[in-house]
Design a protein around this motif. Sequence first.
Motif, PDB file in Angstrom:
ATOM      1  N   GLY A 125       7.275   3.334   0.936  1.00  0.00           N
ATOM      2  CA  GLY A 125       6.758   4.111  -0.192  1.00  0.00           C
ATOM      3  C   GLY A 125       7.825   4.550  -1.169  1.00  0.00           C
ATOM      4  O   GLY A 125       7.637   5.510  -1.906  1.00  0.00           O
ATOM      5  N   GLU A 126       8.929   3.838  -1.204  1.00  0.00           N
ATOM      6  CA  GLU A 126      10.051   4.224  -2.063  1.00  0.00           C
ATOM      7  C   GLU A 126       9.972   3.649  -3.472  1.00  0.00           C
ATOM      8  O   GLU A 126      10.784   4.016  -4.318  1.00  0.00           O
ATOM      9  N   VAL A 127       9.038   2.761  -3.702  1.00  0.00           N
ATOM     10  CA  VAL A 127       8.909   2.164  -5.031  1.00  0.00           C
ATOM     11  C   VAL A 127       7.494   2.385  -5.550  1.00  0.00           C
ATOM     12  O   VAL A 127       6.537   2.472  -4.793  1.00  0.00           O
ATOM     13  N   GLN A 128       7.410   2.484  -6.853  1.00  0.00           N
ATOM     14  CA  GLN A 128       6.117   2.646  -7.496  1.00  0.00           C
ATOM     15  C   GLN A 128       5.629   1.268  -7.929  1.00  0.00           C
ATOM     16  O   GLN A 128       6.358   0.524  -8.583  1.00  0.00           O
ATOM     17  N   THR A 129       4.421   0.928  -7.532  1.00  0.00           N
ATOM     18  CA  THR A 129       3.880  -0.374  -7.892  1.00  0.00           C
ATOM     19  C   THR A 129       3.167  -0.304  -9.239  1.00  0.00           C
ATOM     20  O   THR A 129       2.736   0.755  -9.677  1.00  0.00           O
ATOM     21  N   VAL A 130       3.058  -1.453  -9.867  1.00  0.00           N
ATOM     22  CA  VAL A 130       2.385  -1.580 -11.156  1.00  0.00           C
ATOM     23  C   VAL A 130       1.428  -2.761 -11.044  1.00  0.00           C
ATOM     24  O   VAL A 130       1.812  -3.827 -10.556  1.00  0.00           O
ATOM     25  N   SER A 131       0.204  -2.580 -11.507  1.00  0.00           N
ATOM     26  CA  SER A 131      -0.763  -3.670 -11.410  1.00  0.00           C
ATOM     27  C   SER A 131      -0.373  -4.816 -12.343  1.00  0.00           C
ATOM     28  O   SER A 131       0.276  -4.612 -13.374  1.00  0.00           O
TER      29      SER A 131
END
Length: 79
Positions: free
Chosen positions: A60-66
């Motif tokens: 959970g250390e990175v923010q995902t982008v659609s």
Amino acid sequence: MSLPLERLEAEALERAPADRAALAHRLTDRLDDCPDEDPTEVELAWQREIQRRVEEYRRGEVQTVSSADVFAKACALLK
């Protein structure tokens, strides 16, 4: 005679965009011809990088982008 990198860059930037693109393509193609790079080592480095990114994602250390957001932003930048 060798030109300083800054001078080469300045001269390249004076060219038309199509000429700059062609030059960039030629230069990047030549990078693939580097005898110093061992394809096995490059592949291993990519595998390590992929694993590192997957682990960051799972923790959970990175923010995902659609993908929809990515393509929308890319399209907006190209306009």
